[in-house]
Design a protein around this motif. Structure first.
Motif, short mmCIF file in Angstrom:
data_model
loop_
_atom_site.label_atom_id
_atom_site.label_comp_id
_atom_site.label_asym_id
_atom_site.label_seq_id
_atom_site.Cartn_x
_atom_site.Cartn_y
_atom_site.Cartn_z
N ASN A 85 23.18 -1.83 -33.91
CA ASN A 85 22.46 -3.05 -33.51
C ASN A 85 21.50 -2.73 -32.37
OD1 ASN A 85 24.00 -3.06 -31.04
ND2 ASN A 85 25.71 -3.89 -32.24
N ASP A 86 20.75 -3.73 -31.98
CA ASP A 86 19.70 -3.58 -30.96
C ASP A 86 20.27 -3.09 -29.62
OD1 ASP A 86 16.98 -4.03 -30.02
OD2 ASP A 86 17.76 -5.78 -28.96
N THR A 87 21.39 -3.68 -29.21
CA THR A 87 21.98 -3.33 -27.92
C THR A 87 22.37 -1.86 -27.89
OG1 THR A 87 22.87 -5.57 -27.88
CG2 THR A 87 23.77 -4.02 -26.26
N GLU A 88 23.04 -1.41 -28.95
CA GLU A 88 23.44 0.00 -29.01
C GLU A 88 22.23 0.92 -29.06
OE1 GLU A 88 27.61 -0.92 -31.47
OE2 GLU A 88 26.10 0.38 -32.39
N MET A 89 21.23 0.52 -29.83
CA MET A 89 20.03 1.34 -29.95
C MET A 89 19.37 1.56 -28.59
SD MET A 89 16.47 0.36 -31.91
CE MET A 89 15.96 -0.82 -30.64
N LYS A 90 19.20 0.48 -27.85
CA LYS A 90 18.52 0.59 -26.55
C LYS A 90 19.33 1.43 -25.58
CE LYS A 90 15.72 -3.60 -26.90
NZ LYS A 90 15.81 -5.06 -26.89
N ALA A 91 20.65 1.24 -25.58
CA ALA A 91 21.51 2.01 -24.66
C ALA A 91 21.46 3.50 -25.01
CB ALA A 91 22.95 1.49 -24.74
N LEU A 92 21.54 3.80 -26.28
CA LEU A 92 21.51 5.22 -26.69
C LEU A 92 20.15 5.85 -26.41
CD1 LEU A 92 23.55 4.93 -30.00
CD2 LEU A 92 24.25 6.16 -27.93
N ALA A 93 19.08 5.11 -26.69
CA ALA A 93 17.74 5.67 -26.47
C ALA A 93 17.50 5.92 -24.98
CB ALA A 93 16.69 4.74 -27.04
N ALA A 94 18.08 5.06 -24.14
CA ALA A 94 17.87 5.21 -22.69
C ALA A 94 18.65 6.39 -22.12
CB ALA A 94 18.29 3.92 -21.98
N ASN A 95 19.64 6.86 -22.84
CA ASN A 95 20.45 7.98 -22.38
C ASN A 95 19.69 9.29 -22.59
OD1 ASN A 95 22.27 10.12 -22.17
ND2 ASN A 95 23.98 8.92 -23.00
N ALA A 96 19.43 10.00 -21.50
CA ALA A 96 18.59 11.21 -21.56
C ALA A 96 19.20 12.29 -22.45
CB ALA A 96 18.37 11.75 -20.15
N ASN A 97 20.48 12.19 -22.75
CA ASN A 97 21.12 13.19 -23.61
C ASN A 97 20.93 12.91 -25.10
OD1 ASN A 97 22.20 14.63 -21.43
ND2 ASN A 97 23.85 13.12 -21.24
N ARG A 109 9.76 1.72 -29.49
CA ARG A 109 9.92 2.15 -28.09
C ARG A 109 11.11 3.11 -27.97
NH1 ARG A 109 8.66 -3.46 -26.07
NH2 ARG A 109 6.45 -3.35 -25.55
N SER A 110 12.21 2.75 -28.61
CA SER A 110 13.40 3.62 -28.55
C SER A 110 13.12 4.96 -29.23
CB SER A 110 14.58 2.93 -29.23
OG SER A 110 14.99 1.80 -28.47
N ALA A 111 12.42 4.90 -30.36
CA ALA A 111 12.12 6.14 -31.08
C ALA A 111 11.27 7.06 -30.21
CB ALA A 111 11.39 5.82 -32.38
N ILE A 112 10.27 6.50 -29.56
CA ILE A 112 9.39 7.32 -28.72
C ILE A 112 10.18 7.91 -27.54
CG2 ILE A 112 7.40 7.24 -27.14
CD1 ILE A 112 6.05 5.32 -29.12
N ASP A 113 11.07 7.12 -26.98
CA ASP A 113 11.93 7.64 -25.88
C ASP A 113 12.67 8.90 -26.34
OD1 ASP A 113 11.24 5.70 -24.10
OD2 ASP A 113 13.07 4.48 -24.37
N VAL A 114 13.27 8.82 -27.50
CA VAL A 114 14.07 9.95 -27.99
C VAL A 114 13.18 11.12 -28.40
CG1 VAL A 114 15.69 10.69 -29.79
CG2 VAL A 114 15.95 8.43 -28.73
N LEU A 115 12.12 10.83 -29.15
CA LEU A 115 11.27 11.90 -29.69
C LEU A 115 10.52 12.64 -28.59
CD1 LEU A 115 9.79 9.97 -32.76
CD2 LEU A 115 11.50 11.79 -32.84
N SER A 116 10.13 11.92 -27.55
CA SER A 116 9.31 12.56 -26.51
C SER A 116 10.15 13.49 -25.64
CB SER A 116 8.57 11.51 -25.68
OG SER A 116 9.48 10.62 -25.11
N LYS A 120 11.43 16.02 -26.90
CA LYS A 120 11.14 17.32 -27.50
C LYS A 120 9.82 17.83 -26.92
CE LYS A 120 12.09 19.93 -31.39
NZ LYS A 120 13.37 20.35 -31.95
N PRO A 121 9.82 18.93 -26.16
CA PRO A 121 8.58 19.36 -25.50
C PRO A 121 7.47 19.75 -26.47
CG PRO A 121 10.40 20.92 -25.08
CD PRO A 121 10.98 19.75 -25.80
N GLU A 122 7.82 20.12 -27.69
CA GLU A 122 6.81 20.58 -28.65
C GLU A 122 5.95 19.44 -29.21
OE1 GLU A 122 9.99 21.39 -28.68
OE2 GLU A 122 10.13 23.58 -28.70
#
Ligand SMILES: [Zn+2]
Length: 591
Positions: A318-330, A371-378, A380-382
């Motif tokens: 769900n949305d809440t889990e998605m945002k929390a996971l995307a915000a986690n730098a790991n 927004r969450s996708a970009i957080d996670v994808l970015s 990756k330094p490449e």
């Protein structure tokens, strides 16, 4: 196919029948070469080379050359000759995973007995220097000019001929007209049209990442490499696939899949797993669940949620889990499945609270998914390639439910705005917005309840009588608070089944225009639920077996911004969109 997009059972059966005929015709013809003539092949991209031969001639009688040299030498791999392919009176020469690195013109000759078939290919290189670190490709599924116009009217307002502003999808420096025809037809579906964007090769209706050959197995057709495989193999980029439809549906599947049949959902889940895009988000949970689990649509006990988790994916439901996971730098791999079917559209989630919104109250908006996708994808330094689909513009247009389609066009616009805002702080991201095909839709005026008369055509104002609609000013997210106003857009569909229309929005739920006749389930008749005293009964202009609207062959609009986007101009074949993207990424740089 199982989704609303292809609710018509008739569509599937028509295709099956068509495929049968086609196979017969091909068997009777001379040898056929894949890739087909006029293919444009990225230097260094992989493809399956196939020559289909009628009958069972001795292998020595089948002579295949490329620019006068043996095909095996040019493609760098030995050929395999299959006698009686699929147990039929036919043979085939295959070179799987072929690759050509030198750009130029290639002529393929396949000589069998006295007959020669020839095709020409262009192998193209890209610039040496990579212009874009990241590419974000937005697909408004089925988004046509009228959807864009209506979204601008509702979102920005219009009076005295002036709009209150531009959409984010309008406000781009580069624009092109894209044509979408496939190898088998002037009209495409979302499978072969997406495949053109993600592989650079044309294909046929229902096919993803393959040429449509005569193979029996849907997974046996000659494959072409997808952008996901290419950018991972050549550049080590991260890849994201984000949609508000089922993740297995044609457009998202086009990022990873190689199958003749888009409805191979279980195989497509495996293809996602094998291709391993870093971000995968949409609906479509049932094909990830083992057969014995509640709600599963799999035929086996494979548990893909467990498999993805074991592969290092964080999972959000769900949305809440998605945002929390995307915000986690790991978090560097994220799988999000937010609805067993399609995620509810913007009109249902924001205004009407219809669809499945009561059951799934925490579904994300496409803007937040991106927004969450970009957080996670970015992370990756490449760099990354991200595909984002607003997929229900198409599905609601099949249902002749334009308000829902237009709210999802506004949602796409918000999503593009979020990406543009993110990219504005950096000059390394190419953003492309395009539809995969059109619907035959048009705005012809307004429907005004205050006009005299009771019939819909009495309420219709054209030319000066149309004036302007009276939707309320939009909220901060660009959506009017209601579509149930007294002077509405007269948004029409050029192709439809038998149905009844009142010119009013469908507040109680998505429109279901037609249903099977009680007497003959192959015949679709108007859904009487909508045939009240003030409704107009429309005689369908589509075949009697159709229960919804269809795609059109019209060109679609592409807009683009960011480094590399100057390649989009004038009229372009859909395969050239791929060429521009791989050009910006320098994916086929000369060795
Ligand atoms: Zn469609």
């Amino acid at each position: 196919m199982r989704s609303a997009a292809f609710r018509p059972t008739t569509f599937a059966s028509a295709l099956t029948a068509g495929l049968g005929l086609w196979t017969f015709a091909a068997t009777a013809a001379a040898q056929t070469i894949y890739p087909l003539s006029r293919a444009e092949i990225l230097a260094g991209a992989r493809f399956d080379f196939k020559v289909e031969v009628p009958g069972t001639p001795p292998e020595a009688d089948v002579v295949v050359t490329i620019n006068g040299k043996s095909a095996a030498d040019v493609l760098g791999k030995p050929a395999t000759f299959i006698v009686k392919e699929d147990g039929l009176d036919q043979s085939a020469l295959w070179i799987r995973d072929a690759e050509i690195t030198a750009p130029g013109a290639y002529t393929v000759d396949a000589k069998v007995g006295g007959k020669t078939a020839s095709v020409t290919w262009t192998v193209f290189a890209t610039p040496e220097k990579r212009a874009a670190k990241n590419v974000i490709l937005f697909i408004g599924d089925g988004m046509s000019v009228a959807h864009r116009t209506a979204a601008r009217m509702l979102s920005k307002g219009i009076s005295e001929g002036h709009y209150g502003g531009d959409l984010a999808i309008d406000d781009m420096p580069h624009m092109a007209l894209v044509s979408t025809a496939g190898t088998d037809s002037i009209v495409t579906d979302s499978a072969n049209s997406m495949s053109a964007y993600t592989t650079g090769h044309k294909s046929c209706v229902n096919a993803l990442g393959v040429y449509c050959a005569r193979n029996k197995s849907t997974l046996g057709h000659p494959r072409v490499e997808t952008i996901t495989a290419l950018v991972k193999r050549k550049l080590g980029l991260a890849v994201g696939v984000v949609t508000n439809t089922e993740i297995e549906d044609a457009t998202p599947a086009g990022m990873v899949a190689q199958t003749r049949r888009r409805s191979d959902y279980n195989d497509i889940v495996k293809m996602f797993y094998d291709a391993a895009p870093e971000v995968i988000m949409g609906g479509g949970t049932p094909n990830f669940l083992p057969k014995s689990a509640a709600g599963s649509k799999r035929g086996d006990e494979e548990d893909y949620l467990a498999k993805f988790t074991a592969k290092g994916y964080a999972f959000a439901a769900n949305d809440t889990e998605m945002k929390a996971l995307a915000a986690n730098a790991n978090t560097t791999r994220l799988l999000g499945l937010f609805n067993p079917a399609n995620i509810d559209g913007a009109l249902d989630r924001r205004v009407l609270k219809g669809g499945t919104t009561k059951r799934y109250q925490d579904q994300p908006d496409l803007v937040d998914m991106v927004r969450s996708a970009i957080d996670v994808l970015s992370r990756k330094p490449e760099g990354f390639v991200l595909m984002v689909e607003s997929g229900r513009i198409d599905k609601y247009s099949h249902s002749l439910d334009w308000e829902r389609a237009v709210y999802d066009t506004i949602m796409l616009d918000n999503t593009v705005k979020a990406a543009k805002d993110w990219a504005a702080a950096r000059n390394d991201t190419m953003i492309v917005v395009v539809a995969d095909h059109a619907h035959p839709v048009s705005i012809i005026g307004t429907v005004d309840d205050s006009r005299p008369g009771s019939r819909l055509r009495d309420k219709l104002g054209t030319y000066a009588d149309a004036g302007f609609p009276n939707y309320p000013a939009s909220d901060k997210d660009g959506y009017p608070a209601t579509v149930d106003v007294s002077k509405r857009l007269a948004f029409t569909f050029g192709a439809y089944p038998d149905h009844c229309t009142s010119g009013k929005p469908f507040l109680a739920g998505e429109f279901v225009p037609a249903k099977p006749s009680a007497a003959d389930t192959q015949t679709q008749v108007a859904n009487e639920e909508y045939c009240g005293p003030t409704a107009t009964r429309m005689q369908g202009n589509l075949p009697i077996t159709a229960n919804s609207g269809v795609h059109s062959a019209d060109d679609v609009i592409l807009t683009a911004t960011g480094p590399g986007s100057e390649q989009f101009r004038g009229h372009m074949e859909n395969t050239r969109v791929f060429r521009a993207i791989v050009g910006a990424l320098a994916l086929g740089a000369p060795k």
